[in-house]
Design a protein around this motif. Sequence first.
Motif, PDB file in Angstrom:
ATOM      1  N   UNK A 181       0.819  -1.205   0.000  1.00  0.00           N
ATOM      2  CA  UNK A 181       0.000   0.000   0.000  1.00  0.00           C
ATOM      3  C   UNK A 181       0.860   1.266   0.000  1.00  0.00           C
ATOM      4  N   UNK A 183       4.261   3.651  -1.822  1.00  0.00           N
ATOM      5  CA  UNK A 183       4.769   4.045  -3.133  1.00  0.00           C
ATOM      6  C   UNK A 183       5.563   2.919  -3.799  1.00  0.00           C
ATOM      7  N   UNK A 186       3.294   0.267  -5.366  1.00  0.00           N
ATOM      8  CA  UNK A 186       2.681   0.721  -6.611  1.00  0.00           C
ATOM      9  C   UNK A 186       3.719   0.774  -7.729  1.00  0.00           C
ATOM     10  N   UNK A 187       4.897   1.288  -7.382  1.00  0.00           N
ATOM     11  CA  UNK A 187       5.951   1.365  -8.404  1.00  0.00           C
ATOM     12  C   UNK A 187       6.326  -0.025  -8.914  1.00  0.00           C
ATOM     13  N   UNK A 189       4.549  -2.793  -9.017  1.00  0.00           N
ATOM     14  CA  UNK A 189       3.535  -3.382  -9.897  1.00  0.00           C
ATOM     15  C   UNK A 189       3.500  -2.669 -11.247  1.00  0.00           C
ATOM     16  N   UNK A 190       3.740  -1.368 -11.249  1.00  0.00           N
ATOM     17  CA  UNK A 190       3.786  -0.623 -12.503  1.00  0.00           C
ATOM     18  C   UNK A 190       4.953  -1.113 -13.361  1.00  0.00           C
ATOM     19  N   UNK A 201       5.432   7.972 -16.094  1.00  0.00           N
ATOM     20  CA  UNK A 201       4.678   8.487 -14.950  1.00  0.00           C
ATOM     21  C   UNK A 201       5.587   8.770 -13.762  1.00  0.00           C
ATOM     22  N   UNK A 202       6.882   8.843 -14.035  1.00  0.00           N
ATOM     23  CA  UNK A 202       7.811   9.247 -12.984  1.00  0.00           C
ATOM     24  C   UNK A 202       8.316   8.112 -12.112  1.00  0.00           C
ATOM     25  N   UNK A 203       8.015   6.867 -12.495  1.00  0.00           N
ATOM     26  CA  UNK A 203       8.498   5.737 -11.703  1.00  0.00           C
ATOM     27  C   UNK A 203       9.994   5.533 -11.962  1.00  0.00           C
TER      28      UNK A 203
ATOM     29  N   UNK B 100      -5.902   2.430  -9.060  1.00  0.00           N
ATOM     30  CA  UNK B 100      -4.483   2.150  -8.792  1.00  0.00           C
ATOM     31  C   UNK B 100      -3.598   2.638  -9.938  1.00  0.00           C
ATOM     32  N   UNK B 103      -3.112   6.186  -9.371  1.00  0.00           N
ATOM     33  CA  UNK B 103      -2.285   6.435  -8.185  1.00  0.00           C
ATOM     34  C   UNK B 103      -0.790   6.332  -8.501  1.00  0.00           C
ATOM     35  N   UNK B 104      -0.429   5.437  -9.429  1.00  0.00           N
ATOM     36  CA  UNK B 104       0.989   5.335  -9.815  1.00  0.00           C
ATOM     37  C   UNK B 104       1.498   6.713 -10.242  1.00  0.00           C
ATOM     38  N   UNK B 105       0.711   7.406 -11.053  1.00  0.00           N
ATOM     39  CA  UNK B 105       1.104   8.756 -11.458  1.00  0.00           C
ATOM     40  C   UNK B 105       1.139   9.719 -10.282  1.00  0.00           C
ATOM     41  N   UNK B 107       1.933   9.202  -7.214  1.00  0.00           N
ATOM     42  CA  UNK B 107       3.101   9.045  -6.345  1.00  0.00           C
ATOM     43  C   UNK B 107       4.297   9.857  -6.832  1.00  0.00           C
ATOM     44  N   UNK B 108       4.187  10.401  -8.034  1.00  0.00           N
ATOM     45  CA  UNK B 108       5.210  11.320  -8.515  1.00  0.00           C
ATOM     46  C   UNK B 108       5.272  12.566  -7.640  1.00  0.00           C
ATOM     47  N   UNK B 109       4.119  12.987  -7.111  1.00  0.00           N
ATOM     48  CA  UNK B 109       4.065  14.254  -6.376  1.00  0.00           C
ATOM     49  C   UNK B 109       3.940  14.102  -4.874  1.00  0.00           C
ATOM     50  N   UNK B 110       3.641  12.904  -4.391  1.00  0.00           N
ATOM     51  CA  UNK B 110       3.461  12.723  -2.949  1.00  0.00           C
ATOM     52  C   UNK B 110       3.769  11.274  -2.600  1.00  0.00           C
ATOM     53  N   UNK B 111       4.225  11.029  -1.362  1.00  0.00           N
ATOM     54  CA  UNK B 111       4.448   9.637  -0.974  1.00  0.00           C
ATOM     55  C   UNK B 111       3.406   9.184   0.043  1.00  0.00           C
ATOM     56  N   UNK B 113       0.069   7.641   0.770  1.00  0.00           N
ATOM     57  CA  UNK B 113      -0.899   6.846   0.018  1.00  0.00           C
ATOM     58  C   UNK B 113      -2.304   7.434   0.101  1.00  0.00           C
ATOM     59  N   UNK B 117      -4.389   8.689  -3.042  1.00  0.00           N
ATOM     60  CA  UNK B 117      -5.661   8.053  -3.385  1.00  0.00           C
ATOM     61  C   UNK B 117      -6.762   9.110  -3.556  1.00  0.00           C
ATOM     62  N   UNK B 156       0.246  13.212 -12.541  1.00  0.00           N
ATOM     63  CA  UNK B 156       1.634  13.635 -12.294  1.00  0.00           C
ATOM     64  C   UNK B 156       1.745  15.158 -12.268  1.00  0.00           C
TER      65      UNK B 156
END
Lengths: 322, 244
Positions: A181, A183, A186-187, A189-190, A201-203, B100, B103-105, B107-111, B113, B117, B156
């Motif tokens: 749950x 970062x 998520x990274x 799985x991406x 997407x910045x991963x 989800x 959300x991957x995108x 996480x570029x700007x915040x950690x 969750x 979300x 993002x």
Amino acid sequence: MTHRQLQLVLLSGVVIALAILPRVITDVYMLNVLVLTLMYAALSQSWNILGGYCGQISLGHALYFGVGAYATSVFYASFGITPWLGALAGGVISMLLALGLGYPCFRLKGHYFSIATIVIAEIGLLLVHNWDAVGGALGIQWPIGPDSWVTLQFARDKAPYVYLALGLFVITWLVTYWIEDSRWGFWWRAVKDNPEAAESLGVEVFRSKMAAAALSAFFTALGGGFYAAFVSYIDPESVMTFRFSLLFALPAVLGGIGTLWGPLVGAAVLIPLTEITRSYMGGSGNGLDLIIYGALIMIISLAKPEGILSLFHRNAKPDARP
Amino acid sequence: MSGEPILEIRNVSKHFGGLTANDDVSLNVGRGEILGLIGPNGAGKSTLFNMIAGALPVTAGTIRFNGRDITAMPGTARCALGIGRTFQVPRSFDTMTVLENVMVGGFMRSSSTGAVRRAAIETLDFVGIGGRADAPAVELTPPEKRRLEMARALATRPQLLLLDEVMTGLTPAEAKAGVDLIRKVRDQGVTIIMVEHVMEIVMPLVDRAVVLHLGRLLAEGNPADVVRDDKVITAYLGERHRAA
Ligand SMILES: Nc1ncnc2c1ncn2[C@@H]1O[C@H](COP(=O)(O)OP(=O)(O)OP(=O)(O)O)[C@@H](O)[C@H]1O
Ligand SMILES: [Mg+2]
């Protein structure tokens, strides 16, 4: 109650049930199977971090298992250092090793990565075989001593090993649960699903793989340390062969790759099955178990690529892809 | 268009072996504009997008974003600077839900969750597929997938958004909704470059049009002039447009 809270309740239930089992089962053979099942569940949970979540299919995790087993054994047998610390040291060494190996290997794609992991683990096996300081082909015998939680030696009652294996499983489960749950989760799985899209997407694709590998190797080595203490004698063949790498990957694949419960479910099916065939067919040298694993992999990939757990999901539609 | 351009493309070329996909392309993109990038199949539009987003290295030339040379920068770092993109063939994360994916995108700007979300839910509502948040991404219809691509990129928080044929295959009603959405995104201050084949959609929407042909810049200007340009009609639009 949220879905995530429900998982924790489920874990508590499973842990309580498993902790009671050694009070009910007294048969040494059965306890042995229980210990191995929990240990492989923990090891597969560790493998799942890199293979299941991040999608980097390693078939060489026997290397980290071996490093953990050897570090723990050498520290204890030669220097009298408690296996608790020895296993931690093995974990740290494995982590560094995974980072060093990941640096070149994560530039390889798909099958090439998997093949590289097999080759590297085999090289590791050969090196240990010829390394006299760690016993070479003869291996390391743990000194005999009284039952103790410090040395993790229990000659009479096997129940402590059940609790240790269960503890290791719970730790790997909780780490996975927490990361799932976050970062990193998520990274990962991406990266598994589509690295190009992930990068857009910045991963941090490369860093994600390195982090997953380091964590996965760390816990695999802890498992190796536990195993060494459990069997109290190791040699290269008994901790570093390809068979172990398969046994770490298979429960997750069988139960549900990249899922929280897949490794435990898979191990609960696979390990008792393996142990029973082994005791009926005699020894592990004849390769029959490898044939069974091979057949299982084929059956799963043909019939249920998402594993046993997907039977219980309403939404799982693997064929819905356009 | 005043002030410093958000994106400057200088003499950019791309060769794939013997094939020239982009040939000495130079182009400025002004802050806040919607730029239409048009041209026949194989003209090099997606290749140019890939070089701007950092998915492909340039063979020659430089790309500057907000005055900064980003030519050698990997895609991840460009995303962090504020370049978002969609893919011509949608690339959803298929083991994840729609939420989800977005959300991957985020996480570029915040950690955090929780924050990610909440923002992702807002973004999904913004692009109009909030009702599909918990569906597995594989189950989306093609038009929904294109909205997901946009939502993911928007998560993002880009300053520049590259849209590669996001309206392809939409019904007229869906396309109308798509046009409204793109206007809404621009009104939030995002600069947009869009590749699109359907002239009826592109021309009313864009502030400026650029035509690529065989990898080269063929014409550039306001949409009404570009569609009347003889070179453009011959190379791309066809005689049907000659009367218009
Ligand atoms: N990765 C690649 N390797 C080799 N050739 C490529 C690659 N990507 C694109 N090309 C070639 O470069 C040329 C330009 O392709 P590009 O995808 O940029 O065209 P496009 O303008 O986006 O076309 P369309 O409208 O069909 O999407 C084509 O001839 C294509 O085959
Ligand atoms: Mg294209």
